[in-house]
Design a protein around this motif. Structure first.
Motif, mmCIF file in Angstrom:
data_model
loop_
_atom_site.group_PDB
_atom_site.id
_atom_site.type_symbol
_atom_site.label_atom_id
_atom_site.label_comp_id
_atom_site.label_asym_id
_atom_site.label_seq_id
_atom_site.Cartn_x
_atom_site.Cartn_y
_atom_site.Cartn_z
ATOM 1 N N ILE A 38 0.835 -1.206 0.000
ATOM 2 C CA ILE A 38 0.000 0.000 0.000
ATOM 3 C C ILE A 38 0.874 1.263 0.000
ATOM 4 O O ILE A 38 0.597 2.228 -0.707
ATOM 5 C CB ILE A 38 -0.965 -0.008 1.226
ATOM 6 N N VAL A 39 1.963 1.219 0.770
ATOM 7 C CA VAL A 39 2.879 2.361 0.834
ATOM 8 C C VAL A 39 3.490 2.618 -0.548
ATOM 9 O O VAL A 39 3.548 3.755 -1.031
ATOM 10 C CB VAL A 39 3.983 2.118 1.902
ATOM 11 N N GLU A 40 3.892 1.544 -1.227
ATOM 12 C CA GLU A 40 4.487 1.701 -2.562
ATOM 13 C C GLU A 40 3.457 2.201 -3.573
ATOM 14 O O GLU A 40 3.739 3.056 -4.400
ATOM 15 C CB GLU A 40 5.074 0.374 -3.038
ATOM 16 N N LYS A 41 2.270 1.651 -3.474
ATOM 17 C CA LYS A 41 1.201 1.999 -4.415
ATOM 18 C C LYS A 41 0.764 3.467 -4.282
ATOM 19 O O LYS A 41 0.535 4.140 -5.265
ATOM 20 C CB LYS A 41 0.033 1.063 -4.103
ATOM 21 N N THR A 42 0.681 3.943 -3.045
ATOM 22 C CA THR A 42 0.163 5.297 -2.821
ATOM 23 C C THR A 42 1.272 6.344 -2.709
ATOM 24 O O THR A 42 1.015 7.534 -2.840
ATOM 25 C CB THR A 42 -0.643 5.358 -1.501
ATOM 26 N N GLY A 43 2.487 5.882 -2.419
ATOM 27 C CA GLY A 43 3.581 6.831 -2.205
ATOM 28 C C GLY A 43 3.450 7.551 -0.869
ATOM 29 O O GLY A 43 4.076 8.580 -0.639
ATOM 30 N N GLU A 44 2.604 7.028 0.021
ATOM 31 C CA GLU A 44 2.424 7.657 1.339
ATOM 32 C C GLU A 44 2.656 6.634 2.438
ATOM 33 O O GLU A 44 2.391 5.446 2.246
ATOM 34 C CB GLU A 44 0.999 8.205 1.469
ATOM 35 N N THR A 45 3.095 7.108 3.595
ATOM 36 C CA THR A 45 3.290 6.183 4.715
ATOM 37 C C THR A 45 1.918 5.825 5.297
ATOM 38 O O THR A 45 0.931 6.535 5.063
ATOM 39 C CB THR A 45 4.132 6.836 5.835
ATOM 40 N N ILE A 46 1.880 4.767 6.100
ATOM 41 C CA ILE A 46 0.612 4.370 6.731
ATOM 42 C C ILE A 46 0.102 5.505 7.653
ATOM 43 O O ILE A 46 -1.059 5.898 7.551
ATOM 44 C CB ILE A 46 0.756 3.031 7.506
ATOM 45 N N PRO A 47 0.963 6.082 8.522
ATOM 46 C CA PRO A 47 0.456 7.181 9.349
ATOM 47 C C PRO A 47 -0.089 8.345 8.506
ATOM 48 O O PRO A 47 -1.106 8.941 8.851
ATOM 49 C CB PRO A 47 1.678 7.619 10.170
ATOM 50 N N ALA A 48 0.569 8.645 7.384
ATOM 51 C CA ALA A 48 0.104 9.752 6.527
ATOM 52 C C ALA A 48 -1.258 9.428 5.919
ATOM 53 O O ALA A 48 -2.129 10.304 5.842
ATOM 54 C CB ALA A 48 1.125 10.040 5.434
ATOM 55 N N ILE A 49 -1.468 8.191 5.519
ATOM 56 C CA ILE A 49 -2.766 7.810 4.942
ATOM 57 C C ILE A 49 -3.871 7.996 5.998
ATOM 58 O O ILE A 49 -4.914 8.577 5.731
ATOM 59 C CB ILE A 49 -2.750 6.349 4.420
ATOM 60 N N PHE A 50 -3.597 7.520 7.218
ATOM 61 C CA PHE A 50 -4.592 7.660 8.294
ATOM 62 C C PHE A 50 -4.862 9.147 8.574
ATOM 63 O O PHE A 50 -6.000 9.565 8.744
ATOM 64 C CB PHE A 50 -4.101 6.981 9.580
ATOM 65 N N GLU A 51 -3.786 9.910 8.633
ATOM 66 C CA GLU A 51 -3.929 11.311 9.010
ATOM 67 C C GLU A 51 -4.644 12.130 7.932
ATOM 68 O O GLU A 51 -5.550 12.907 8.215
ATOM 69 C CB GLU A 51 -2.525 11.894 9.267
ATOM 70 N N LYS A 52 -4.242 11.907 6.675
ATOM 71 C CA LYS A 52 -4.802 12.746 5.598
ATOM 72 C C LYS A 52 -6.156 12.264 5.101
ATOM 73 O O LYS A 52 -6.992 13.052 4.711
ATOM 74 C CB LYS A 52 -3.837 12.752 4.401
ATOM 75 N N HIS A 53 -6.325 10.940 5.055
ATOM 76 C CA HIS A 53 -7.534 10.413 4.408
ATOM 77 C C HIS A 53 -8.455 9.638 5.356
ATOM 78 O O HIS A 53 -9.568 9.284 4.978
ATOM 79 C CB HIS A 53 -7.147 9.490 3.237
ATOM 80 N N GLY A 54 -7.962 9.308 6.537
ATOM 81 C CA GLY A 54 -8.803 8.620 7.526
ATOM 82 C C GLY A 54 -8.732 7.104 7.445
ATOM 83 O O GLY A 54 -8.271 6.534 6.452
#
Ligand code: S3P
Length: 166
Positions: A38-54
């Protein structure tokens, strides 16, 4: 080995990634860590995904990503929340052999409580424990449960191979 995927499930800190890597070495199967994917696919870290997108968006990504892994002969270390999606649970059952790496909550909490790469740990022990209890019956639907607390990684790998082959 038969070629079915092996899905490792369990709460955060259960050792899915550690066991998965060793299992891949032993079987010659490809190792995939779903969070890494998921990190590779989105280019975002797991904490960043939670923080920015929920969390809900993370769950969607998790489900879609699992469905994208269509190759057989893989060891897949899932994220602790994969069982929250009914579709993901049935997909894993259909495409492979699902193994629950079980440990008591107190042991898991000690391992994860200071890990800032796991955003849910910020919610504290009580909320995490409630989440663990809510998920327990879902984890227990796995084809094979291993009580890992007193076992070494090699023993766990050995047990999974034996059961998978048998
Ligand atoms: C989560 C577990 C994490 C990761 C995310 C959410 C969960 O994976 O997917 O932080 O909901 O239990 P690990 O189980 O590999 O820590």
């Amino acid at each position: 080995m038969a070629g079915k995927n092996i899905y490792l499930i369990g709460f955060m800190g259960a050792g899915k990634t550690t066991v998965g890597k060793e299992l891949a070495k032993k079987t010659g199967y490809v190792f995939i860590d779903l969070d890494e994917y998921i990190v590779e696919k989105t280019g975002e870290t797991i904490p960043a995904i939670f923080e920015k997108h929920g969390e809900e968006e993370f769950r969607r990504l998790e489900k879609v990503s699992l469905a994208e892994l269509t190759e057989s002969g893989c060891i897949i270390a899932t994220g602790g929340g994969i069982v929250e999606s009914k579709e993901s649970v049935s997909m894993m059952k259909e495409k492979g052999f699902t193994v629950y790496l079980e440990s008591p909550f107190t042991t898991l909490y000690e391992r994860i409580k200071e890990d800032t790469n796991r955003p849910l740990t910020a919610q504290g022990a009580a909320a995490l424990s409630a989440r663990f209890n809510r998920r327990l019956p879902l984890y227990e639907q796995a084809e094979y449960t291993i009580h890992t607390e007193k076992l070494g990684v090699d023993e766990i790998v050995e047990m999974i191979c034996r059961r998978y082959e048998g």
